[in-house]
Design a protein around this motif. Structure first.
Motif, PDB file in Angstrom:
ATOM      1  N   LYS A   1       0.847  -1.189   0.000  1.00 25.83           N
ATOM      2  CA  LYS A   1       0.000   0.000   0.000  1.00 25.83           C
ATOM      3  C   LYS A   1       0.887   1.245   0.000  1.00 25.83           C
ATOM      4  CE  LYS A   1      -3.611  -2.660   0.497  1.00 25.83           C
ATOM      5  NZ  LYS A   1      -4.526  -2.917  -0.615  1.00 25.83           N
ATOM      6  N   ASP A   2       0.402   2.282  -0.648  1.00 24.87           N
ATOM      7  CA  ASP A   2       1.125   3.551  -0.674  1.00 24.87           C
ATOM      8  C   ASP A   2       0.684   4.373   0.524  1.00 24.87           C
ATOM      9  OD1 ASP A   2       2.448   5.842  -1.240  1.00 24.87           O
ATOM     10  OD2 ASP A   2       1.570   6.166  -3.219  1.00 24.87           O
ATOM     11  N   GLY A   3       1.508   4.337   1.566  1.00 24.70           N
ATOM     12  CA  GLY A   3       1.139   4.991   2.813  1.00 24.70           C
ATOM     13  C   GLY A   3       1.489   6.453   2.894  1.00 24.70           C
ATOM     14  N   LYS A   4       2.062   7.004   1.834  1.00 23.13           N
ATOM     15  CA  LYS A   4       2.456   8.410   1.887  1.00 23.13           C
ATOM     16  C   LYS A   4       1.244   9.336   1.968  1.00 23.13           C
ATOM     17  CE  LYS A   4       6.720   7.622  -0.741  1.00 23.13           C
ATOM     18  NZ  LYS A   4       7.490   7.953  -1.968  1.00 23.13           N
ATOM     19  N   TYR A   5       0.227   9.027   1.148  1.00 24.64           N
ATOM     20  CA  TYR A   5      -0.938   9.910   1.096  1.00 24.64           C
ATOM     21  C   TYR A   5      -2.237   9.179   1.458  1.00 24.64           C
ATOM     22  CZ  TYR A   5       2.538  12.457  -1.629  1.00 24.64           C
ATOM     23  OH  TYR A   5       3.690  13.068  -2.038  1.00 24.64           O
ATOM     24  N   ASP A   6      -2.344   7.940   1.032  1.00 28.90           N
ATOM     25  CA  ASP A   6      -3.563   7.180   1.285  1.00 28.90           C
ATOM     26  C   ASP A   6      -3.179   5.737   1.583  1.00 28.90           C
ATOM     27  OD1 ASP A   6      -6.012   6.043   1.429  1.00 28.90           O
ATOM     28  OD2 ASP A   6      -6.627   6.477  -0.631  1.00 28.90           O
ATOM     29  N   SER A   7      -3.423   5.298   2.813  1.00 24.46           N
ATOM     30  CA  SER A   7      -2.991   3.960   3.225  1.00 24.46           C
ATOM     31  C   SER A   7      -3.749   2.856   2.515  1.00 24.46           C
ATOM     32  CB  SER A   7      -3.164   3.802   4.743  1.00 24.46           C
ATOM     33  OG  SER A   7      -4.522   3.987   5.102  1.00 24.46           O
ATOM     34  N   SER A   8      -4.878   3.182   1.882  1.00 21.82           N
ATOM     35  CA  SER A   8      -5.651   2.167   1.165  1.00 21.82           C
ATOM     36  C   SER A   8      -5.272   2.086  -0.310  1.00 21.82           C
ATOM     37  CB  SER A   8      -7.157   2.464   1.286  1.00 21.82           C
ATOM     38  OG  SER A   8      -7.469   3.699   0.663  1.00 21.82           O
ATOM     39  N   ARG A   9      -4.458   2.989  -0.788  1.00 23.79           N
ATOM     40  CA  ARG A   9      -4.064   3.008  -2.198  1.00 23.79           C
ATOM     41  C   ARG A   9      -2.975   1.978  -2.455  1.00 23.79           C
ATOM     42  NH1 ARG A   9      -0.187   5.605  -5.312  1.00 23.79           N
ATOM     43  NH2 ARG A   9      -0.820   6.070  -7.462  1.00 23.79           N
ATOM     44  N   GLU A  10      -3.163   1.169  -3.496  1.00 23.75           N
ATOM     45  CA  GLU A  10      -2.187   0.135  -3.830  1.00 23.75           C
ATOM     46  C   GLU A  10      -0.960   0.762  -4.469  1.00 23.75           C
ATOM     47  OE1 GLU A  10      -4.644  -2.194  -6.294  1.00 23.75           O
ATOM     48  OE2 GLU A  10      -5.562  -3.310  -4.650  1.00 23.75           O
ATOM     49  N   ALA A  11       0.213   0.278  -4.063  1.00 26.29           N
ATOM     50  CA  ALA A  11       1.460   0.903  -4.511  1.00 26.29           C
ATOM     51  C   ALA A  11       1.786   0.543  -5.957  1.00 26.29           C
ATOM     52  CB  ALA A  11       2.600   0.475  -3.594  1.00 26.29           C
ATOM     53  N   GLY A  12       1.573  -0.714  -6.363  1.00 24.45           N
ATOM     54  CA  GLY A  12       1.845  -1.117  -7.737  1.00 24.45           C
ATOM     55  C   GLY A  12       3.320  -1.112  -8.086  1.00 24.45           C
ATOM     56  N   THR A  13       4.160  -1.554  -7.152  1.00 26.21           N
ATOM     57  CA  THR A  13       5.600  -1.545  -7.387  1.00 26.21           C
ATOM     58  C   THR A  13       6.109  -2.947  -7.723  1.00 26.21           C
ATOM     59  OG1 THR A  13       6.012  -1.838  -5.020  1.00 26.21           O
ATOM     60  CG2 THR A  13       6.001   0.415  -5.865  1.00 26.21           C
ATOM     61  N   VAL A  14       7.230  -2.985  -8.432  1.00 26.59           N
ATOM     62  CA  VAL A  14       7.971  -4.212  -8.707  1.00 26.59           C
ATOM     63  C   VAL A  14       9.257  -4.149  -7.897  1.00 26.59           C
ATOM     64  CG1 VAL A  14       9.230  -5.507 -10.466  1.00 26.59           C
ATOM     65  CG2 VAL A  14       6.993  -4.536 -10.992  1.00 26.59           C
ATOM     66  N   LYS A  15       9.643  -5.273  -7.294  1.00 25.40           N
ATOM     67  CA  LYS A  15      10.813  -5.286  -6.421  1.00 25.40           C
ATOM     68  C   LYS A  15      11.866  -6.235  -6.967  1.00 25.40           C
ATOM     69  CE  LYS A  15       7.950  -4.285  -2.398  1.00 25.40           C
ATOM     70  NZ  LYS A  15       7.605  -4.622  -1.001  1.00 25.40           N
ATOM     71  N   LEU A  16      13.100  -5.930  -6.637  1.00 28.21           N
ATOM     72  CA  LEU A  16      14.227  -6.730  -7.088  1.00 28.21           C
ATOM     73  C   LEU A  16      15.107  -7.047  -5.892  1.00 28.21           C
ATOM     74  CD1 LEU A  16      15.327  -7.878  -9.761  1.00 28.21           C
ATOM     75  CD2 LEU A  16      16.761  -5.844  -9.961  1.00 28.21           C
ATOM     76  N   PHE A  17      15.332  -8.342  -5.642  1.00 28.09           N
ATOM     77  CA  PHE A  17      16.186  -8.796  -4.538  1.00 28.09           C
ATOM     78  C   PHE A  17      17.474  -9.392  -5.093  1.00 28.09           C
ATOM     79  CE2 PHE A  17      17.672 -12.621  -2.316  1.00 28.09           C
ATOM     80  CZ  PHE A  17      18.110 -12.054  -1.130  1.00 28.09           C
ATOM     81  N   GLY A  18      18.568  -9.188  -4.328  1.00 28.86           N
ATOM     82  CA  GLY A  18      19.865  -9.728  -4.714  1.00 28.86           C
ATOM     83  C   GLY A  18      20.847  -8.661  -5.135  1.00 28.86           C
ATOM     84  N   LEU A  19      20.536  -7.402  -4.814  1.00 29.37           N
ATOM     85  CA  LEU A  19      21.417  -6.299  -5.180  1.00 29.37           C
ATOM     86  C   LEU A  19      22.528  -6.153  -4.147  1.00 29.37           C
ATOM     87  CD1 LEU A  19      18.689  -3.707  -6.220  1.00 29.37           C
ATOM     88  CD2 LEU A  19      19.954  -5.290  -7.691  1.00 29.37           C
ATOM     89  N   PRO A  20      23.709  -5.687  -4.559  1.00 32.91           N
ATOM     90  CA  PRO A  20      24.834  -5.555  -3.628  1.00 32.91           C
ATOM     91  C   PRO A  20      24.525  -4.604  -2.480  1.00 32.91           C
ATOM     92  CG  PRO A  20      25.565  -5.364  -5.916  1.00 32.91           C
ATOM     93  CD  PRO A  20      24.070  -5.339  -5.936  1.00 32.91           C
ATOM     94  N   ASN A  21      25.019  -4.936  -1.299  1.00 34.80           N
ATOM     95  CA  ASN A  21      24.762  -4.100  -0.123  1.00 34.80           C
ATOM     96  C   ASN A  21      25.446  -2.749  -0.221  1.00 34.80           C
ATOM     97  OD1 ASN A  21      23.364  -6.279   0.888  1.00 34.80           O
ATOM     98  ND2 ASN A  21      25.066  -7.008   2.152  1.00 34.80           N
ATOM     99  N   ASP A  22      26.576  -2.687  -0.929  1.00 34.28           N
ATOM    100  CA  ASP A  22      27.344  -1.438  -0.978  1.00 34.28           C
ATOM    101  C   ASP A  22      26.980  -0.585  -2.178  1.00 34.28           C
ATOM    102  OD1 ASP A  22      28.279  -3.141  -2.865  1.00 34.28           O
ATOM    103  OD2 ASP A  22      30.406  -2.997  -2.336  1.00 34.28           O
ATOM    104  N   ALA A  23      25.935  -0.985  -2.939  1.00 25.64           N
ATOM    105  CA  ALA A  23      25.560  -0.211  -4.127  1.00 25.64           C
ATOM    106  C   ALA A  23      24.838   1.059  -3.716  1.00 25.64           C
ATOM    107  CB  ALA A  23      24.686  -1.040  -5.046  1.00 25.64           C
TER     108      ALA A  23
END
Length: 513
Positions: A491-513
């Motif tokens: 959910k996009d909690g910045k303005y409306d907690s009920s609004r769906e964020a619609g994001t894609v996530k990527l795991f496995g990125l370097p910690n120091d990037a």
């Protein structure tokens, strides 16, 4: 205090009555018989606690079905047989150092619940594993640390600090593994971690970062990588599809594809052409897109609201399933339907095998239905799970396929033998999505649990957990790198907690990037 009938034992914590074993009903709110520390009643003998996943007799740490299976060294599901716990067996960390007196057989010799030799002398064993397995695990309660075998000298058979009567050659006991071998808590195993597990855990420790990329105006239903791994596509409830380009360690949005009149529920790429992908929508159409022209090159009408889709390994056919349990086979060149099958059961997900000669379906009865292809004649129906079988995926090497079910289990199957070789049981909610890594050695599974489980395929060992803040809808491994794309019900909690964020996530990125 509940008074049980004569000859039964009150299995409430800290209270016992003479006689045999028996467990009260599971406490309200417990999930499929799995209790939590301080809530589930502890069985006085221990094997019912191990079955239910409550507290063991010797200690207060909780045990679950995954712990039982790992301690037995098997990958099969929970069964009616359960693990007998030693009354004075080795206690795991945090367990009280005490030994309760075990029942005395007719010959007057005290016996230990966990000693196979004593059971053979004193009488038949209680319900539980076979004598061979009891000897292997030696009746020890499930601890929070793994075990390694240790050979004891003859007549020095110590169980939790108390000698076990008997004579003969030395026997094998169990002791906890060193802490340095443990990348995470609560994993009872009987062997050291494989080099691959250690190597991947070291890799993930250096690359644990996840990053979010805005993609849609509503929740994302599906993500998929192109065959070359350069692009990632996503389909959303907002009726659109998006394509990202992977540049180093970030996703750059390339284009947004509009045209569907309803939610885009699933999409997939051409198996060998990195420029083509197809989307299935609830508007009773599928659309084929070319990323070079950013336009829809074909629209195919179907008879129902489409919910799943896949492309054959040879790239010649597209199969699409709808809510009416009809699967339509569409020629990828002419864009015309060439076959159609109506099924009498709920079809959840569909897939070809890697050889393109069999077609697999998972259904609402917990079965895997296998059809010959292109004849579409029934070959076999496998009772894979006791409840709804939701998803299916084949590994790139063609050795295994995996299914996820509403019973929160992931089962791994041998493609040639069509037998279940292993189960993964670390999730607590129905398994929604699966994905094999490019080398077929890792399996990611996700559900409404707020984490994604990453396991080694060959051993079932836990490699990593990807923490999430909400249920996960879809996961997809990169076809060449240890990068995992996924989408959650954020959910996009910045303005409306009920609004769906619609994001894609990527795991496995370097910690120091």
């Amino acid at each position: 205090m509940v008074t049980l009938r004569r000859g039964m034992r009150d299995c409430r914590q800290g209270a016992e009555t003479p006689g045999g074993g028996g467990c009260p009903p599971r406490p309200p709110g417990s999930l499929r018989g799995r209790g939590e520390a301080g809530q589930a009643p502890a069985c006085s003998r221990g094997w019912n606690s191990a079955r239910r996943g409550g507290q063991s007799r010797a200690g207060a740490q909780p045990t679950g079905r995954g712990s039982v299976q790992a301690a037995l060294g098997t990958g099969v599901r929970r069964s009616g047989n359960a693990l007998p716990a030693a009354s004075g067996a080795i206690a795991g960390p945090g367990s009280p150092a005490r030994r309760e007196r075990a029942p005395t057989p007719r010959n007057g010799t005290p016996r230990s619940w966990g000693c196979p030799q004593c059971w053979r002398r004193a009488g038949p064993a209680p319900p539980g594993p076979s004598p061979r397995l009891r000897k292997q695990i030696h009746g020890a309660p499930l601890p929070s640390r793994p075990f390694q075998p240790v050979t004891l000298a003859p007549d020095v058979r110590s169980y939790g600090g108390a000698p076990c009567p008997g004579s003969g050659s030395g026997v094998t006991a169990l002791r906890p593994l060193p802490r340095k071998w443990l990348p995470g808590p609560g994993r009872p195993v009987a062997m050291a971690l494989s080099p691959y597990v250690l190597a991947m855990q070291e890799l993930f420790r250096a690359n644990t970062r996840s990053r979010e990329f805005p993609a849609h105006g509503a929740k994302v239903h599906s993500v998929a990588w192109s065959c070359c791994g350069r692009r990632l596509a996503s389909g959303s409830f907002d009726k659109t599809a998006s394509v990202f380009v992977l540049e180093k360690d970030r996703l750059v949005k390339e284009n947004n594809y509009r045209g569907h009149g309803d939610s885009v529920d699933q999409l997939c790429w051409h198996p060998s052409n990195p420029d083509l992908f197809v989307t299935a929508s609830g508007d009773k159409t599928i659309r084929i897109w070319d990323v070079r022209t950013t336009k829809c090159i074909a629209t195919v009408n179907t008879k129902g609201e489409n919910i799943n889709i896949c492309w054959s390994p040879d790239g010649q056919t597209i199969a699409v399933g709808n809510k009416d349990d009809v699967v339509t086979f569409i020629d990828a060149k002419t864009h015309r339907s060439k076959a159609e099958e109506q099924f009498k059961f709920e079809v959840n997900e569909i897939s070809w095998n890697n050889d393109n000669n069999m077609f697999f379906l998972t259904n609402g009865n917990g079965c895997i239905n296998i059809l010959s292809y292109p004849e579409l004649k029934p070959i076999q129906s496998i009772n894979a799970h006791p409840s709804n079988c939701i998803c299916i995926k084949f590994d790139p090497m063609g050795k295994y396929f995996a299914t996820g079910s509403a019973d929160a289990l992931v089962s791994l199957w041998d493609v040639d033998e069509l037998v279940c070789v292993r189960c993964f049981s670390r999730l607590d909610w129905p398994v929604r999505t699966l994905s094999f890594s490019h080398d077929g050695k890792m399996l990611a599974s996700a559900s409404e649990d707020h984490f994604i489980d990453i396991a080694e395929v060959e051993t079932g060992e836990k490699l990593w957990e990807v923490q999430c803040e909400s249920p996960t809808f879809t996961v997809a491994w990169h076809p060449k790198r240890p990068l995992l794309a996924f989408a959650c019900d954020d959910k996009d909690g910045k303005y409306d907690s009920s609004r769906e964020a619609g994001t894609v996530k990527l795991f496995g990125l370097p910690n120091d990037a």
